[in-house]
Design an enzyme around this catalytic site. Sequence first.
Site, short mmCIF file in Angstrom:
data_model
loop_
_atom_site.label_atom_id
_atom_site.label_comp_id
_atom_site.label_asym_id
_atom_site.label_seq_id
_atom_site.Cartn_x
_atom_site.Cartn_y
_atom_site.Cartn_z
N SER A 93 0.85 -1.19 0.00
CA SER A 93 0.00 0.00 0.00
C SER A 93 0.89 1.25 0.00
CB SER A 93 -0.96 -0.04 1.19
OG SER A 93 -1.96 0.93 1.07
N ARG A 104 -11.99 7.34 9.02
CA ARG A 104 -11.58 5.94 9.07
C ARG A 104 -12.66 5.03 8.49
NH1 ARG A 104 -7.23 2.70 8.91
NH2 ARG A 104 -7.45 0.84 10.18
N ASP A 158 -9.12 -5.53 -5.34
CA ASP A 158 -8.67 -4.27 -4.74
C ASP A 158 -9.33 -3.10 -5.45
OD1 ASP A 158 -7.29 -2.09 -3.70
OD2 ASP A 158 -5.34 -3.08 -3.77
N HIS A 170 -8.36 -4.67 -0.95
CA HIS A 170 -7.02 -4.14 -0.71
C HIS A 170 -6.35 -4.80 0.49
CE1 HIS A 170 -3.79 -1.22 -0.80
NE2 HIS A 170 -4.02 -0.91 0.47
N ASP A 171 -7.11 -5.09 1.53
CA ASP A 171 -6.55 -5.71 2.72
C ASP A 171 -6.01 -7.11 2.46
OD1 ASP A 171 -6.70 -3.72 4.59
OD2 ASP A 171 -8.49 -4.47 5.59
#
EC number: 2.3.1.31
Length: 402
Positions: A183, A255, A349, A382-383
């Site tokens: 990332s 967040r 992602d 993405h994680d």
Amino acid sequence: MDWQTTSEDTVPSAPVTEADVRLLRARPPATGAWRDGDPAGGRQFASSGPFRTESGSELPGVRLAYETWGELNPARDNAILVLHALTGDSHVRGDAEAGHPTAGWWNDIVGPGAPVDTDRWFVIAPNMLGGCQGSTGPASIAPSGYEWASRFPYLTIRDQVAAQVRLADALGIDAWAAVIGGSMGGMHALEWAVSHPERVERLAVLSSPPVTTADQIALNTVQLETIRMDPRFQGGEYYDLADGDGPHRGLALARRMALLNYRSPIELNQRFQRSWQSGVSPLGHGGRFAVESYLDFHGNKFTRRFDANSYITVVEAMNSHDVGRDRGGVEEALRTVTATTLVLGIDSDRLFPVEGQHRIARSIPNTLDGTEAVVLTSDFGHDGFLIETEAVGGHLRRLLAS
């Protein structure tokens, strides 16, 4: 609360604990930054003198917090630099403990016998410049005796790498056996390989783009505005406020928004569907959908370990990322990379789609897999580079064996 926590830089599949619940019942601090005098945990610190940023601002000195695992060999040629994501820190490996609010974010990847084997390699992980877990950032004390706060200068990815170069010099490491980043850490890794090719033998760029696109900047900008619009942000001058009086609402909302980019629609839909968080209906009766509670939990927990000004600083640094800036463009810049390179992406992602990883792989001369990036199939979005540790670890083993 029975859902599992994972959001970009937390420990995959760690259950919500009673300690979490007790923590979130307390009023959030004005800042979740690590401060001098707090337990150091595994942190070490390296300080250096005046630091001039790309934009022309000057810091009278900078400090990077970092952690290490393994031992540096006599030849000093077994050092690996691991670079964290946007809201991560130096705690790559280890338990949550005094000084470290979360467990190591890559426990399955770094350690004895692990893909990045600390019985062989000396691993160093710094907290990026501008961060809030021990490195110089907006929550640090300025020469005035007060926090830098809104006076902290604008940073770029290149500024942050320049600070990491100072760390390497201080540790006597002339060249890295590998630089590994995911990332935002992948942005730093790319910048290392382009700006200091002679110092990077191997390179791993995981779920990271060659440039931050307009779409990505737009998503980031909205997050930053949610912080700035919080009345308790007070233009960044909030450090003296009591618990519960800081800009925690704006930071928590930022967040929540970011988390939606880290996970995929498939994963959220399969995990939560339309389930309720409790027996109270969310259809006009005051109840909540489980996915709403999930986002709230992560937003609120985040405010206990991060700083609002620092979030703005590091997101703006991410927005600066363009490996081809003033270098003749992306492809021209990447052709100068001499490291043996692993480029890896996740098919789901939506933050940094795989097209970006393919563009990197097609331009770097010496990649492990020809002109295409390795693409992992995962529902985690993405994680996935943090969660799919078996697959990611296998590819890192290939790189380190090359």
